[in-house]
Design a protein around this motif. Structure first.
Motif, short mmCIF file in Angstrom:
data_model
loop_
_atom_site.label_atom_id
_atom_site.label_comp_id
_atom_site.label_asym_id
_atom_site.label_seq_id
_atom_site.Cartn_x
_atom_site.Cartn_y
_atom_site.Cartn_z
N LEU A 41 20.04 40.88 40.17
CA LEU A 41 19.73 42.24 39.80
C LEU A 41 21.04 42.93 38.86
O LEU A 41 21.89 42.50 38.84
N TYR B 16 24.26 41.52 40.81
CA TYR B 16 24.17 41.04 42.23
C TYR B 16 23.26 39.87 42.09
O TYR B 16 22.36 39.64 41.33
N SER C 100 11.80 53.18 39.50
CA SER C 100 12.24 54.54 38.92
C SER C 100 13.62 54.13 37.94
O SER C 100 14.15 53.32 38.11
N ALA D 33 21.38 50.08 43.06
CA ALA D 33 20.97 48.71 43.62
C ALA D 33 19.74 48.58 44.73
O ALA D 33 19.25 47.61 44.74
N ASP D 34 19.52 49.98 45.32
CA ASP D 34 18.66 49.75 46.17
C ASP D 34 17.12 50.19 45.74
O ASP D 34 16.18 50.58 46.49
N CYS D 35 16.92 50.45 44.46
CA CYS D 35 15.81 50.68 43.94
C CYS D 35 14.69 49.35 43.81
O CYS D 35 15.26 48.33 43.17
N PRO D 36 13.73 49.34 44.22
CA PRO D 36 12.76 48.19 44.35
C PRO D 36 12.19 47.90 42.95
O PRO D 36 12.18 48.57 42.31
N PRO D 37 11.79 46.61 42.70
CA PRO D 37 10.80 46.34 41.53
C PRO D 37 9.66 46.86 41.48
O PRO D 37 8.92 46.81 42.46
#
Lengths: 108, 123
Positions: free
Chosen positions: B50, B59, B101, B106-110
């Motif tokens: 990511l 990451y 979005s 980093a915790d935003c999903p694909p």
């Protein structure tokens, strides 16, 4: 490392309700996301942040997450829902994304 | 509409290198974090790497850390994955994907995936 556990397969008759589970230690404290993948196609996000449906995803798809189990529920299942479904979380302790092993949904 | 087109896959010998590209269009590329996710033949999904929307945070999965490098060129709307010291177990379809979005962490999903490019590591 954080592990997500999914049943390998779920079968359901057309028009019935399918429930696909995703288990993990205290998974209810995390945001859980679900993807649908049909054969030969790229994955499609169907639910994110436990229960939010992206634009274009039918209302028949819903999600919940509590305790050690998250569930993707597909109401009034159609033949076109037959696919592999994967759950996913962000493990903030290790800065890693984790996928479940996937569940093959068969529409009888 | 949103388009993500991966390229650069192919057959490569173990120990060699390969660079994948992902050309993005239809959205403001510089506002979205981007992921690489792979899928070995007949297997499940494995997140690979990511990069944040500005490129400042990166990451990696443990399985590729130290061998793969994710990067982006926001002026060219292109995402890259430099893969070194390739192994047979790196054989997979590699997908690029954009965050669901803009401007999230980093915790935003694909949220949207390309069609993938196949990498085969074999002698």
């Amino acid at each position: 490392s954080y592990v997500l556990t999914q049943p390998p397969s779920v079968s359901v008759a057309p028009g019935q309700t399918a429930r696909i589970t995703c288990g993990g230690n205290n998974i209810g404290s995390k945001n859980l996301h679900w993807y649908q993948q049909k054969p030969g196609q790229a994955p499609v996000l169907v639910v994110y942040d436990n229960s939010v449906r992206p634009s274009g995803i039918p209302e028949r798809f819903s999600g919940s997450n509590s305790g050690n189990t998250a569930t993707l529920t597909i109401s009034r299942v159609e033949a076109g829902d037959e696919a592999d479904y994967f759950c996913q979380v962000w493990n903030g302790n290790t800065d890693l994304w984790v996928f479940g092993g996937g569940t093959k949904l068969t529409v009888l | 509409q949103v388009q993500l087109v991966e390229s650069g896959g192919g057959v490569v010998q173990p120990g060699r290198s390969l660079r994948l590209s992902c050309a993005a269009s239809g959205f403001t590329f510089s506002s979205y974090g981007m992921h690489w996710v792979r899928q070995a033949p007949g297997k499940g999904l494995e997140w690979v790497a990511l990069i944040s929307y500005r490129g400042s945070n990166k990451y990696y999965a443990d399985s590729v850390k130290g061998r793969f490098t994710i990067s982006r060129d926001n002026s060219k709307n292109t995402l890259y994955l430099q893969m070194n010291s390739l192994r047979a177990e790196d054989t997979a379809v590699y997908y690029c994907a954009k965050d669901v979005s803009s401007g999230c962490g980093a915790d935003c999903p694909p949220g949207y995936w390309g069609q993938g490019t196949l990498v085969t590591v074999s002698s």
